[in-house]
Structure formats: structure tokens, C-alpha cells
Design a protein around this motif. Structure first.
Motif, PDB file in Angstrom:
ATOM      1  N   TYR A 122       2.948   5.481   3.371  1.00 28.75           N
ATOM      2  CA  TYR A 122       2.551   4.222   3.358  1.00 28.75           C
ATOM      3  C   TYR A 122       1.142   3.856   3.799  1.00 28.75           C
ATOM      4  CZ  TYR A 122       2.913  -0.764   4.717  1.00 28.75           C
ATOM      5  OH  TYR A 122       2.592  -2.221   4.750  1.00 28.75           O
ATOM      6  N   LEU A 181      -0.142  -4.146   2.627  1.00 25.86           N
ATOM      7  CA  LEU A 181       0.743  -3.798   1.567  1.00 25.86           C
ATOM      8  C   LEU A 181       1.943  -4.423   1.232  1.00 25.86           C
ATOM      9  CD1 LEU A 181       0.426  -1.454  -0.674  1.00 25.86           C
ATOM     10  CD2 LEU A 181       1.851   0.215   0.835  1.00 25.86           C
ATOM     11  N   THR A 182       2.817  -4.725   2.283  1.00 24.95           N
ATOM     12  CA  THR A 182       4.094  -5.487   2.174  1.00 24.95           C
ATOM     13  C   THR A 182       3.949  -6.923   2.525  1.00 24.95           C
ATOM     14  OG1 THR A 182       4.424  -4.668   4.544  1.00 24.95           O
ATOM     15  CG2 THR A 182       5.229  -3.393   2.808  1.00 24.95           C
ATOM     16  N   GLU A 202      -1.624   2.114   1.199  1.00 21.99           N
ATOM     17  CA  GLU A 202      -2.279   0.661   1.801  1.00 21.99           C
ATOM     18  C   GLU A 202      -3.634   0.875   1.672  1.00 21.99           C
ATOM     19  OE1 GLU A 202      -0.665  -2.366   4.883  1.00 21.99           O
ATOM     20  OE2 GLU A 202      -1.815  -0.901   6.074  1.00 21.99           O
ATOM     21  N   PHE A 215      -4.389   0.620  -2.223  1.00 24.25           N
ATOM     22  CA  PHE A 215      -4.223  -0.564  -2.730  1.00 24.25           C
ATOM     23  C   PHE A 215      -5.001  -1.568  -2.162  1.00 24.25           C
ATOM     24  CE2 PHE A 215      -0.947   2.252  -4.585  1.00 24.25           C
ATOM     25  CZ  PHE A 215      -1.080   1.582  -5.821  1.00 24.25           C
ATOM     26  N   ASN A 268      -3.896  -9.869  -1.199  1.00 20.39           N
ATOM     27  CA  ASN A 268      -3.206  -8.848  -0.199  1.00 20.39           C
ATOM     28  C   ASN A 268      -4.298  -8.404   0.796  1.00 20.39           C
ATOM     29  OD1 ASN A 268      -1.832  -8.901  -2.966  1.00 20.39           O
ATOM     30  ND2 ASN A 268      -0.252  -8.146  -1.448  1.00 20.39           N
ATOM     31  N   PHE A 279       4.823  -5.297  -3.080  1.00 23.09           N
ATOM     32  CA  PHE A 279       5.406  -3.704  -3.090  1.00 23.09           C
ATOM     33  C   PHE A 279       6.820  -3.631  -2.546  1.00 23.09           C
ATOM     34  CE2 PHE A 279       6.157  -0.319  -0.183  1.00 23.09           C
ATOM     35  CZ  PHE A 279       5.610   0.652  -0.750  1.00 23.09           C
TER      36      PHE A 279
END
Length: 132
Positions: free
Chosen positions: A9, A45-46, A13, A16, A42, A57
Motif C-alpha cells: 500500500y 490512495l483510498t 501510494e 500513484f 487524489n 482505488f
């Protein structure tokens, strides 16, 4: 033993959120045809996709088959859904996909612990496969 997604993760992150804008800029310079991709808004990531352009994501599944247990691999499948408001949505999607592909090609080779690749592309979604 299933390996932790935490390290994956963090690396995703970083790629991206921090690195992808460089590749989006490269695509803009490569095509130079008046269609300008904006960097995704963004910051995590989430995070929820509210402003555009953004991506959503989603961790789809974790595979840990008998074969994977023997060779001590954990396989994660996740997706990015790309949202834009441009009238050239299809062109935008494929250019973002190209930028992401370049990002994964160049940075995947540098990672010693993670092997990741684009597995499938559908409509506005890119499906990835990560093997630890």
C-alpha cells in the motif's frame, strides 16, 4: 503465510500520488496535440473521489493458492477507476492508462519485493496484479 499489504500500500501510494504526475506530463509532451491531461487530485490512495480528475482505488481480492503457499507468494488484485469530466473521456482514459503503464514499467523494475503489472482493462477501470 499471507504477506502484509501494508508495505504494498505504501509503495502504491507513493507511485500513484507522488510519481504519476511526472508520467502524465511526459504523455502530454509526447502527444502535444492540445489535449492536456491534468494530474489526479487524489492526495491519498483510498480517498473518496469528489473533484475531477481522480481515481478510485479498490482492493479486489487476495489470492493465496496452494501453489502460492509452496513458493511463499501472496497475490493481490486491485483496480483503479479513472474519472474525468473532459469531453474526450476515452482519449483521456487511454492516455492515463499509458502513463500508468510507463510508471509501472520503470518503477516495477526497481522494486525488489513487489512484482506488479496491468492485468486487464475494462471501460474506465484498470485491473492490476501484484505478487509478493
Amino acid at each position: 503465510m499471507i504477506k502484509s499489504f501494508d508495505s504494498v500500500y505504501k509503495e502504491l501510494e507513493y507511485l500513484f500520488i507522488q510519481k504519476l504526475p511526472e508520467y502524465i506530463e511526459k504523455i502530454n509532451k509526447e502527444y502535444n496535440d492540445g489535449i492536456i491531461l491534468k494530474s489526479f487530485v487524489n492526495t491519498k490512495l483510498t480517498e473518496e473521489c469528489i473533484k475531477i480528475p481522480c481515481f478510485k482505488f479498490e482492493l479486489l481480492e487476495t489470492e493465496y493458492s496452494e501453489k502460492d503457499r509452496i513458493i511463499e507468494n501472496t497475490v493481490y488484485n486491485f483496480s483503479l477507476r479513472i474519472k474525468t469530466d473532459n469531453q474526450n473521456k476515452m482519449v483521456d482514459f487511454w492516455r492515463y492508462t499509458e502513463a500508468i503503464s510507463y510508471l509501472l514499467e520503470e518503477n516495477g523494475k526497481k522494486s525488489n519485493t513487489i512484482e506488479f503489472r496491468i492485468d486487464k482493462i475494462t471501460n474506465d477501470k484498470i485491473i492490476f496484479r501484484i505478487v509478493l
